[in-house]
Design an enzyme around this catalytic site. Sequence first.
Site, PDB file in Angstrom:
ATOM      1  NE  ARG A   1      85.961  52.623  26.280  1.00  0.00           N
ATOM      2  CZ  ARG A   1      85.253  53.271  26.269  1.00  0.00           C
ATOM      3  NH1 ARG A   1      84.048  52.244  25.920  1.00  0.00           N
ATOM      4  NH2 ARG A   1      84.332  54.615  26.278  1.00  0.00           N
TER       5      ARG A   1
ATOM      6  CG  HIS B   1      83.257  56.517  29.690  1.00  0.00           C
ATOM      7  ND1 HIS B   1      83.339  55.073  30.396  1.00  0.00           N
ATOM      8  CD2 HIS B   1      82.107  56.277  28.741  1.00  0.00           C
ATOM      9  CE1 HIS B   1      83.054  54.410  29.294  1.00  0.00           C
ATOM     10  NE2 HIS B   1      81.948  55.472  28.597  1.00  0.00           N
TER      11      HIS B   1
ATOM     12  CB  CYS C   1      78.379  57.661  18.873  1.00  0.00           C
ATOM     13  SG  CYS C   1      77.693  56.741  19.888  1.00  0.00           S
TER      14      CYS C   1
ATOM     15  CD  GLU D   1      78.126  50.474  23.269  1.00  0.00           C
ATOM     16  OE1 GLU D   1      78.966  50.845  23.058  1.00  0.00           O
ATOM     17  OE2 GLU D   1      76.872  50.117  24.127  1.00  0.00           O
TER      18      GLU D   1
ATOM     19  CG  ASP E   1      82.151  49.556  24.731  1.00  0.00           C
ATOM     20  OD1 ASP E   1      83.563  49.569  25.834  1.00  0.00           O
ATOM     21  OD2 ASP E   1      81.741  50.576  25.382  1.00  0.00           O
TER      22      ASP E   1
HETATM   23  C1  PEP Z   1      81.097  53.497  22.414  1.00  0.00           C
HETATM   24  O1  PEP Z   1      81.218  52.466  23.057  1.00  0.00           O
HETATM   25  O2  PEP Z   1      81.761  54.261  21.149  1.00  0.00           O
HETATM   26  C2  PEP Z   1      80.406  54.817  22.794  1.00  0.00           C
HETATM   27  C3  PEP Z   1      79.774  55.969  22.059  1.00  0.00           C
HETATM   28  O3  PEP Z   1      80.185  54.781  23.503  1.00  0.00           O
HETATM   29  P1  PEP Z   1      80.415  54.905  25.465  1.00  0.00           P
HETATM   30  O4  PEP Z   1      82.071  55.325  24.693  1.00  0.00           O
HETATM   31  O5  PEP Z   1      79.716  55.734  26.506  1.00  0.00           O
HETATM   32  O6  PEP Z   1      81.043  53.582  26.473  1.00  0.00           O
HETATM   33 MG    MG Z   2      80.283  52.136  24.474  1.00  0.00          MG
END
Ligand code: PEP
Ligand code: MG
Length: 773
Positions: free
Chosen positions: A639, A364, A676, A605, A629
């Site tokens: 990740r 993140h 997203c 996800e 995810d």
């Molecule tokens: C994802 O998992 O692709 C997502 C958009 O959420 P985050 O990256 O905040 O886990």
């Molecule tokens: Mg996510």
Amino acid sequence: MLGILRSLVQEVNSARDLTEALGIIVSRVQKAMNTEVCSVYLLDPVSNRYILMATEGLYPQAVGKVSLAHSEGLVGLVGSREEPINLEDAPSHPRYRYFPETGEERFRSFLGVPIIHHRQVLGVLVVQQRENTRCFDEGEEAFLVTVSAQLSGVIAHSEATGAISGLSLTGEQAHDVSFNGVPGSPGVAIGHGVVVYPAADLDVVPDKLTTDINQELALFQSAVQAVREDIEQVAERLTSRLRPEELALFDVYLRMLSEEALPDEVRNRIREGFWAQGALKQVVQHYISHFEMMDDHYLQERAVDIRDLGRRLLSYLQEGEQKDLNYPEKTVLVSDELTPSMLGEVPRGRLVGLVSVKGASNSHVAILARAMGVPTVMGLVDIPVNQLDGKELIVDGFDGRIFSSPSPDLRSFFQTIRDEEREIDRGLEALRDLPCETTDGHRVPLLVNTGLMTDVVRSLSHGAEGIGLYRTEVPFMIKDRFPSEQEQRQYYRDQLEAFAPSPVTMRTLDVGGDKALTYFPIEEENPFLGWRGIRVTLDHPEIFLVQVRAMLKASEGLNNLQIMLPMVSNISEVEESLHLIYRVYHEVREEGFEIHMPKVGVMIEIPAAVYQVRELADRVDFLSVGSNDLTQYLLAVDRNNPRVAGLYHSYHPAVLQALVRVAQDAHAAGKPVGICGELAGDPGGALLLMAMGYDSLSMNAASLPKVKYVIRSVSREWAVRLLKDVLLLDSPHVIKSCVDLALRNAGFGRYLRPHQTKAASTTPLASQVLSQN
Ligand code: PEP
Ligand code: MG
């Protein structure tokens, strides 16, 4: 053997440099195996030769002088076969090479094992014996293999320490050494390293020299005094509650703090020129390894006391000092583990680049860095990052590597790349108000992912058509307690107002995994498979209800709120969440707020959700794929772990098949589906997703202009053909190359990772040795 191994590793770990580390290895191994010779040869990538770096038993003057070509001699054979070679009569082997300068002809038995770190052969560890009756047995071979495997990381680390100071293996000057991690956020930054570290952590204190020895001595003296008083007070408070033998521990502490013990040694180091924190670290680490090596369990445990005492002293030494950090005009923030709050502490306009040892591309903090447009390298493991403090650094966020103390040529090479990037960005500004539409008229709304208000400002200037993902945990992460309903309402209102009447999709709190709240710690063995996202908030309805209430109240009069649920793996989670959302909706209306029921959506996800898209779609208004995810869970690749970053591939055929299926099933159920995850912000990924039929793409603001440019330049038909072709392929690398090639052929080369930064050819040392991929 285990005992020997443990103390060997500890000793090597506390060595000051590569020479000392290798010296310890050869002398300890020679003794432990009772052999006449033990030597280490390291592969020097500059000359591609194995250099004799340390020996016990051969002529010491041969060290640094004797070298073998990459495939020369038995050492070369061990290196190229990447496995041990055990010979009773080495001179009769056809690959045997004789070096009179080592005195080697006297030795007959040979056992060599490769030193391998992350698939790279760093060197060869050899033991030899004079009598030809000795054949190293299986147990000895296994021991040497274990020593080599345990020490390869330490050797890589020590090599890197030398390389940061601009030294090659042979101690010569080496320029433009690169250190490889993984790309975190694209772009090039040139600035000066500022190492930040969590407070009171001895292991990460940098080794700095001081110009004011007296001041450091005085600082240290007052820290000792303060800790002494603390301990005396605690002991006094506990006198009535502890037994005398337990209270004796405090005497042990006080004795350690007495003049002739630990403090004197620290003072001596300070007088040698080290700053107080570095001196303390060195002495404490020396004591710790000394105690840990003891056979007596009681004495081993004393290492814990020393560490505790060291931490107490350090926290007094550090009082106020992180606040005084001097951030240069162009700061490259370097840390073992970057946190969002560390980014926040750099004065506005000074942060140009980021480097983190922990984490990978989709951690993140890397996502935050991309949102802020700050070039970042993650996963710089095995590099003693604290040595980067104050050094001039180039951060190559395209290729995921950094250079320390660059030559003028290298600096100007990267300056050119940086300038070109800026020019491309300026060129794309003209697209801001144009629709994102293919040449054959297919419209794809481009949305933005946000977390902070600064993202919103950037998104508006880049022409985003709404927010596809507002990560509500970001404002939670930069506070030291849960934000109140009123505070949350204000954050949410800012986001909703900035984009009204366009939709703003707010995700309910998604903490856990690698997103921690300091005031709500979650300790787990397997955080990504644990208590995360919706699982946490359904277990804590008080958090969920306050958040939804704040969102609904913030939406009054704007009516552009959408709510999205993260980490859903069961239908029941959606049903429970909907129940709570309806409850809040009715309550807020009863309070007199003029609000509309927001659309509610689910994130896809988790693989389980991929197979239940229809059932989920029946219950909600929209779906949105979190490909970050989804990729990690489909491929079973953390990740956040740089060691497996090479396996994390959003172009993996299994990921693409899952994405196709989600889009088809959502549409079959009559519901819109967006995406997203970071894949949407990759020009090639965006084209494939558009071809799959995704209704909207949400990405970080920095990626938006490039994606818009590429989509506006092709027809949907072209993208569908490309998708068809790549779905026939079975390798993620081939798929990526195929997409890149198609984009290059279509004239978008400069919008990909633009510069296959040719500087690789100017990186002699360590770049290959330390390559993580
Ligand atoms: C994802 O998992 O692709 C997502 C958009 O959420 P985050 O990256 O905040 O886990
Ligand atoms: Mg996510």
